[in-house]
Write an enzyme that holds these catalytic residues in place. Sequence first.
Site, PDB file in Angstrom:
ATOM      1  N   ASP A   1       0.879  -1.165   0.000  1.00  0.00           N
ATOM      2  CA  ASP A   1       0.000   0.000   0.000  1.00  0.00           C
ATOM      3  C   ASP A   1       0.919   1.218   0.000  1.00  0.00           C
ATOM      4  OD1 ASP A   1      -2.381   1.555   0.176  1.00  0.00           O
ATOM      5  OD2 ASP A   1      -2.034   1.785   2.320  1.00  0.00           O
TER       6      ASP A   1
ATOM      7  N   GLU B   1      -1.119  -1.262  -4.856  1.00  0.00           N
ATOM      8  CA  GLU B   1      -2.340  -0.485  -5.086  1.00  0.00           C
ATOM      9  C   GLU B   1      -2.116   0.466  -6.251  1.00  0.00           C
ATOM     10  OE1 GLU B   1      -4.422   2.987  -2.745  1.00  0.00           O
ATOM     11  OE2 GLU B   1      -4.968   1.037  -1.878  1.00  0.00           O
TER      12      GLU B   1
ATOM     13  N   ASP C   1      -2.838   1.372   6.858  1.00  0.00           N
ATOM     14  CA  ASP C   1      -1.937   1.080   5.738  1.00  0.00           C
ATOM     15  C   ASP C   1      -1.501  -0.389   5.751  1.00  0.00           C
ATOM     16  OD1 ASP C   1      -1.288   4.101   4.966  1.00  0.00           O
ATOM     17  OD2 ASP C   1      -1.090   3.880   7.135  1.00  0.00           O
TER      18      ASP C   1
END
Length: 186
Positions: free
Chosen positions: A7, A68, A141
């Site tokens: 992430d 991501e 996160d």
Amino acid sequence: MRVLGVDPGLTRCGLGVVDGLPGRRLRLVQVGVATSGADLGTDQRLLLIERRIEEWLEEHAPDTVAVERVFAQHNVSTVMGTAQVAGIAMVAAARRRIPVALHTPSEVKAAVTGSGRAGKQQVQTMVARLLQLEELPRPADAADALALAICHLWRPAGALGAPQRPPSSMTAAQRAWAAAEQAARR
């Protein structure tokens, strides 16, 4: 299959490693966050994050890295740092010839919670449930990195076209999703 979920973020970059196969129980390997202080220059911040990602790749030897996909936000400086960290993760994986897949935030949320509009709390709760954790993974996160890994294990390849699982190894829902994604690309 072992997946490292990333992430991306310049202040906090979530990292999560999950083992699993379609239709099988998932197993948490490790979860954490790579950090860099806002008092440093961007180059030094990127170097700190890159070193942590390299350490995780070396330690865990994932089969795939799921990152991501960066999307446009109103805050350009935030999206720039996020995109830079995503690029670092992709290059670090490519250097080791590890396939990379990009997944959108809504794709990840849908894979983990069933809704592409799920909130952070829902994602954390479902990640904890799916990995049979006693506590919610924190910070968000870290939970998002685990969700990325889970998404990649459950869904066909992401945007960079990492090798897809054969249709026979996917659930009916995964096959339906793959067909819908292919139809949307036409």
